[in-house]
Design a protein around this motif. Structure first.
Motif, PDB file in Angstrom:
ATOM      1  N   GLN A 113      -5.393   3.450   0.063  1.00 31.55           N
ATOM      2  CA  GLN A 113      -6.733   2.622   0.641  1.00 31.55           C
ATOM      3  C   GLN A 113      -7.240   1.550  -0.239  1.00 31.55           C
ATOM      4  O   GLN A 113      -7.766   0.429   0.285  1.00 31.55           O
ATOM      5  CB  GLN A 113      -7.902   3.804   0.828  1.00 31.55           C
ATOM      6  CG  GLN A 113      -9.150   3.361   1.663  1.00 31.55           C
ATOM      7  CD  GLN A 113      -8.641   2.384   2.882  1.00 31.55           C
ATOM      8  OE1 GLN A 113      -7.898   3.008   3.892  1.00 31.55           O
ATOM      9  NE2 GLN A 113      -8.828   1.155   3.110  1.00 31.55           N
ATOM     10  N   MET A 114      -7.199   1.675  -1.387  1.00 32.05           N
ATOM     11  CA  MET A 114      -7.766   0.338  -2.201  1.00 32.05           C
ATOM     12  C   MET A 114      -6.791  -0.796  -2.439  1.00 32.05           C
ATOM     13  O   MET A 114      -7.151  -2.000  -2.207  1.00 32.05           O
ATOM     14  CB  MET A 114      -7.924   1.026  -3.946  1.00 32.05           C
ATOM     15  CG  MET A 114      -9.007   2.004  -3.965  1.00 32.05           C
ATOM     16  SD  MET A 114     -10.559   1.741  -3.205  1.00 32.05           S
ATOM     17  CE  MET A 114     -11.240   3.259  -2.618  1.00 32.05           C
ATOM     18  N   VAL A 115      -5.599  -0.421  -2.121  1.00 33.31           N
ATOM     19  CA  VAL A 115      -4.625  -1.671  -1.915  1.00 33.31           C
ATOM     20  C   VAL A 115      -4.674  -2.191  -0.449  1.00 33.31           C
ATOM     21  O   VAL A 115      -4.578  -3.576  -0.327  1.00 33.31           O
ATOM     22  CB  VAL A 115      -3.153  -1.128  -2.075  1.00 33.31           C
ATOM     23  CG1 VAL A 115      -2.099  -2.404  -1.693  1.00 33.31           C
ATOM     24  CG2 VAL A 115      -2.992  -0.716  -3.682  1.00 33.31           C
ATOM     25  N   LEU A 116      -4.865  -1.303   0.486  1.00 32.07           N
ATOM     26  CA  LEU A 116      -5.105  -1.879   1.924  1.00 32.07           C
ATOM     27  C   LEU A 116      -6.367  -2.710   1.810  1.00 32.07           C
ATOM     28  O   LEU A 116      -6.378  -3.841   2.625  1.00 32.07           O
ATOM     29  CB  LEU A 116      -5.431  -0.748   2.662  1.00 32.07           C
ATOM     30  CG  LEU A 116      -4.055   0.074   3.119  1.00 32.07           C
ATOM     31  CD1 LEU A 116      -4.462   1.086   3.977  1.00 32.07           C
ATOM     32  CD2 LEU A 116      -3.016  -0.940   3.866  1.00 32.07           C
ATOM     33  N   ALA A 117      -7.554  -2.488   0.994  1.00 30.23           N
ATOM     34  CA  ALA A 117      -8.555  -3.352   0.961  1.00 30.23           C
ATOM     35  C   ALA A 117      -8.440  -4.621   0.630  1.00 30.23           C
ATOM     36  O   ALA A 117      -9.074  -5.326   0.964  1.00 30.23           O
ATOM     37  CB  ALA A 117      -9.664  -2.300   0.154  1.00 30.23           C
ATOM     38  N   LEU A 118      -7.376  -4.740  -0.270  1.00 30.25           N
ATOM     39  CA  LEU A 118      -6.907  -5.979  -0.756  1.00 30.25           C
ATOM     40  C   LEU A 118      -5.858  -6.874   0.175  1.00 30.25           C
ATOM     41  O   LEU A 118      -6.261  -8.023   0.509  1.00 30.25           O
ATOM     42  CB  LEU A 118      -6.195  -5.973  -2.348  1.00 30.25           C
ATOM     43  CG  LEU A 118      -5.618  -6.933  -2.922  1.00 30.25           C
ATOM     44  CD1 LEU A 118      -6.855  -8.229  -3.319  1.00 30.25           C
ATOM     45  CD2 LEU A 118      -4.581  -6.465  -3.876  1.00 30.25           C
ATOM     46  N   VAL A 119      -5.113  -6.178   0.797  1.00 19.57           N
ATOM     47  CA  VAL A 119      -3.812  -6.810   1.260  1.00 19.57           C
ATOM     48  C   VAL A 119      -4.104  -6.718   2.773  1.00 19.57           C
ATOM     49  O   VAL A 119      -3.410  -7.562   3.545  1.00 19.57           O
ATOM     50  CB  VAL A 119      -2.631  -6.324   0.786  1.00 19.57           C
ATOM     51  CG1 VAL A 119      -2.003  -6.327  -0.602  1.00 19.57           C
ATOM     52  CG2 VAL A 119      -2.415  -4.713   1.536  1.00 19.57           C
ATOM     53  N   ALA A 158       0.743  -1.202  -0.011  1.00 20.32           N
ATOM     54  CA  ALA A 158       0.090  -0.054  -0.041  1.00 20.32           C
ATOM     55  C   ALA A 158       0.852   1.398  -0.032  1.00 20.32           C
ATOM     56  O   ALA A 158       0.650   2.291  -0.881  1.00 20.32           O
ATOM     57  CB  ALA A 158      -1.049  -0.052   1.152  1.00 20.32           C
ATOM     58  N   ALA A 159       2.025   1.325   1.072  1.00 21.34           N
ATOM     59  CA  ALA A 159       2.836   2.437   0.919  1.00 21.34           C
ATOM     60  C   ALA A 159       3.456   2.611  -0.579  1.00 21.34           C
ATOM     61  O   ALA A 159       3.873   3.706  -0.912  1.00 21.34           O
ATOM     62  CB  ALA A 159       3.659   2.209   2.042  1.00 21.34           C
ATOM     63  N   ASP A 160       3.845   1.493  -1.122  1.00 18.01           N
ATOM     64  CA  ASP A 160       4.524   1.627  -2.581  1.00 18.01           C
ATOM     65  C   ASP A 160       3.508   2.227  -3.512  1.00 18.01           C
ATOM     66  O   ASP A 160       3.948   3.066  -4.433  1.00 18.01           O
ATOM     67  CB  ASP A 160       4.956   0.241  -2.817  1.00 18.01           C
ATOM     68  CG  ASP A 160       5.716   0.396  -4.189  1.00 18.01           C
ATOM     69  OD1 ASP A 160       7.053   0.601  -4.235  1.00 18.01           O
ATOM     70  OD2 ASP A 160       5.005  -0.015  -5.310  1.00 18.01           O
TER      71      ASP A 160
END
Length: 609
Positions: A80-86, A58-60
């Motif tokens: 936030q969209m990556v956090l929803a995944l990982v 997410a940070a990347d």
């Protein structure tokens, strides 16, 4: 348009191109980090922009958006969209959040908190005999699911402060969802330690695919359903989530539970994200800006800090790398007093009047001085601290019993223009209500629905008096989320809040424990001469009004614990997972960031010259 393998995406849920004009996302090669115990982290220096998030992927993603010329808000959407995944156990599109934003001049508090459905009322969490439901039975029911707000909130902020196209911001999450990412130690442990998620058939098939065993660390996980839903939102905006098949699927899942909720498609259609006036509070050389109600975060943090400033600084506030017993005693007692006020007075301002008609009454210097005068040096006030009297109330309110609060993920961002975001997002408990939705796609995977309505008081009245945070239709439950922006205090500033230059952006997950996490970190940064990473590495000892909970007992010396016991504090050791993220602007205008050593977070940004 990319499609998911051999699947034909139903309902027109086509994905955005996996490359966007001016942005070529490169999925990083990152192995999962070690377990979420206590891992020493170095702290990170960057030149002009940075992002800290609870997962390296997410940070990347946020860093690549910033490097492509995106704004802090653009990066927040991508993160936030990556956090929803990982990191599905902590936040996602099925939940909500609060975001503080600074555009170089103005400060805005974006409210994406969930709301109670129109069909909910103050009996929502009472059984047929009028008794409150067992907490976990309420959590894992359709009744706990509030109308999600994060997608509409981020779109509202992007409409005003975005630089890159909305579609571009979804490319990292969709790419990772299609191609797969490696399951981290924290996700694996969360799955292994949860005894309710597998009761949902869709979640069991997705997260426990081999004889009920949780996904292994390092296993590659794709999420076709989430990729499809995100693709639809990217192409069609938030209406793709709040209307049509995605909304219909969400409502049906809530209503079809063994203990169903009332959330309906009309509740989703009518949801509004709001832009609120922040609360900005002078604190010696700084002005601290945070979220107003329905969050209790800023009010309670600044009550704690304001009461502590009424007393002389404790001698040797740090002892052997931990807060001293003298400082901790004052901190714990101020926390008791502040939480007593929080539990009595704070609720959704559309339903609850502030004491004296102004939330600032809780932060008035004379009031905090009076409250601080209740603290004595050699004896704790104990568990049953009464709230104060900061101002008249139109309706007399009652204090409900304390309830558990959990969850969340925090993101801090500063872009190349010096604009900043502090975003705390949540689905409440780990894995929320344990209800997985696929958006009506029929594909594997999907996203988890929140259980944020359990942040309401289960008991609506006490001795005939209403509870401020009781359930009401359309109401937003009280939160502890504390996204915070810090500025130099400037009494001659022409702005509304007497703010000078940006100093820091910070926040944390942790339910109600967010409040003492953020308060201690602010003290560490301002008074103890610690940098961002050093501040986050300090051990925690805190109270939410009851026992004193401490973490990592080998880092909180026994002599300190015994001194607290002698003052009448009841101590208990418990595993608490803070997830603080802090970015600080240095005197030379470069940035220095820290990520909590108890989670998998990192800081990403441009390299210093």
């Amino acid at each position: 348009m990319a499609r998911l393998g051999r699947h034909l995406l139903p309902l027109g849920l086509l994905l955005v191109p996996l490359a966007a004009p001016g942005f070529d996302y490169q999925a990083p090669s990152l192995s999962p980090e070690p377990a979420s115990g206590l891992e020493e982290k170095p702290g990170w220096a960057t030149e002009s922009f940075a992002v800290v998030a609870a997962n390296p992927l997410a940070a990347d993603a946020g860093n690549q958006i910033l490097a492509a010329g995106g704004s802090a808000v653009d990066a927040a959407v991508a993160v936030q969209m990556v956090l929803a995944l990982v990191e599905p156990q902590s936040s996602g599109i099925g939940g909500g959040g609060f975001m503080m934003h600074f555009d170089g001049g103005d400060i805005t508090a974006f409210d994406g908190r969930e709301t109670a459905p129109a069909g909910a009322d103050e009996t929502l969490f009472l059984d047929d005999q009028g008794e409150p439901l067992a907490f976990m039975d309420a959590v894992t029911s359709g009744r706990s699911v509030g109308v999600p707000g994060i997608v509409r909130m981020l779109e509202k902020a992007h409409d005003e402060y975005g630089e890159l196209d909305w579609e571009t911001l979804f490319v990292p999450a969709i790419t990772l969802a299609e191609n797969g990412f490696e399951v981290s130690e924290r996700l694996h442990r969360s799955l292994a330690n949860d005894d309710r998620l597998a009761e949902d058939s869709a979640a069991r098939a997705f997260y426990y695919p081999k004889d009920g065993e949780p996904l292994a660390v390092g296993e590659t996980l794709t999420n076709p359903a989430l990729a499809a839903v995100l693709g639809d939102i990217a192409e069609n905006g938030s209406r793709a989530f709040y209307r049509g098949e995605v909304a219909k699927d969400l409502a049906e899942r809530v209503q079809s539970q063994e203990v169903p909720g009332s959330l309906a498609v009309e509740d989703l259609k009518s949801y509004e994200a709001r832009a609120r006036e922040p609360l900005c509070t002078p604190w010696q050389q700084w002005t601290v800006c945070g979220f107003p109600p329905p969050s209790s975060g800023h009010l309670t943090v600044m009550q704690i800090l304001g009461m502590m400033d009424e007393e002389p600084m404790a001698e040797a506030p740090l002892d052997a790398g931990a807060p001293s017993d003298d400082w901790l005693h004052r901190f714990l007692e101020a926390s008791r007093l502040a939480f007593a006020d929080r539990n009595r007075y704070v609720g959704d301002p559309a339903f609850v009047d502030a004491p004296g008609g102004d939330w600032q009454s809780l932060l008035a210097p004379a009031y905090l001085e009076q409250r601080a005068g209740l603290v004595v040096s050699d004896q704790s006030l104990g568990d049953d601290v009464e709230p104060g009297d900061p101002g008249e109330l139109a309706t007399s309110l009652a204090t409900p019993p304390r309830q558990p609060e959990y969850g969340t993920s925090h993101v801090s961002i500063i872009d190349a223009e010096g604009h900043a975001v502090a975003l705390t997002a949540s689905i409440e408990q780990a894995f929320g209500a344990r209800i997985m939705a696929d958006g009506g796609t029929g594909l594997d995977g999907g996203y988890l629905l929140n259980n944020e309505l359990t942040d309401f008081s289960f008991i609506p009245t006490v001795d005939g008096k209403p509870v401020a945070n009781r359930v009401q239709p359309g109401k937003r439950p009280r939160s502890s989320m504390s996204p915070t922006l810090v500025f130099e205090h400037d009494e001659e500033s022409e702005g509304e809040y007497e703010t000078g230059a940006l100093v820091a952006t910070l926040g944390s997950p942790g339910g109600a424990a967010i409040i003492p996490y953020v308060a201690q970190t602010l003290v560490a940064l301002r008074d103890w001469g610690l940098d961002a990473q050093q501040a986050l590495a300090l051990p925690h000892a805190l109270t939410l009004g009851g026992d004193v909970v401490y973490v990592e007992k080998d880092r909180l010396p026994e002599i300190t614990r015994e001194a607290l016991r002698k003052r009448g504090h009841t101590l208990s050791e418990r595993e608490l997972s803070s997830g603080l993220g802090v970015l600080v602007r240095q005197p030379d205008d470069t940035l220095y960031g820290g990520a909590d050593p108890r989670r998998e977070g990192v800081v990403k940004g441009d390299e210093p010259d």
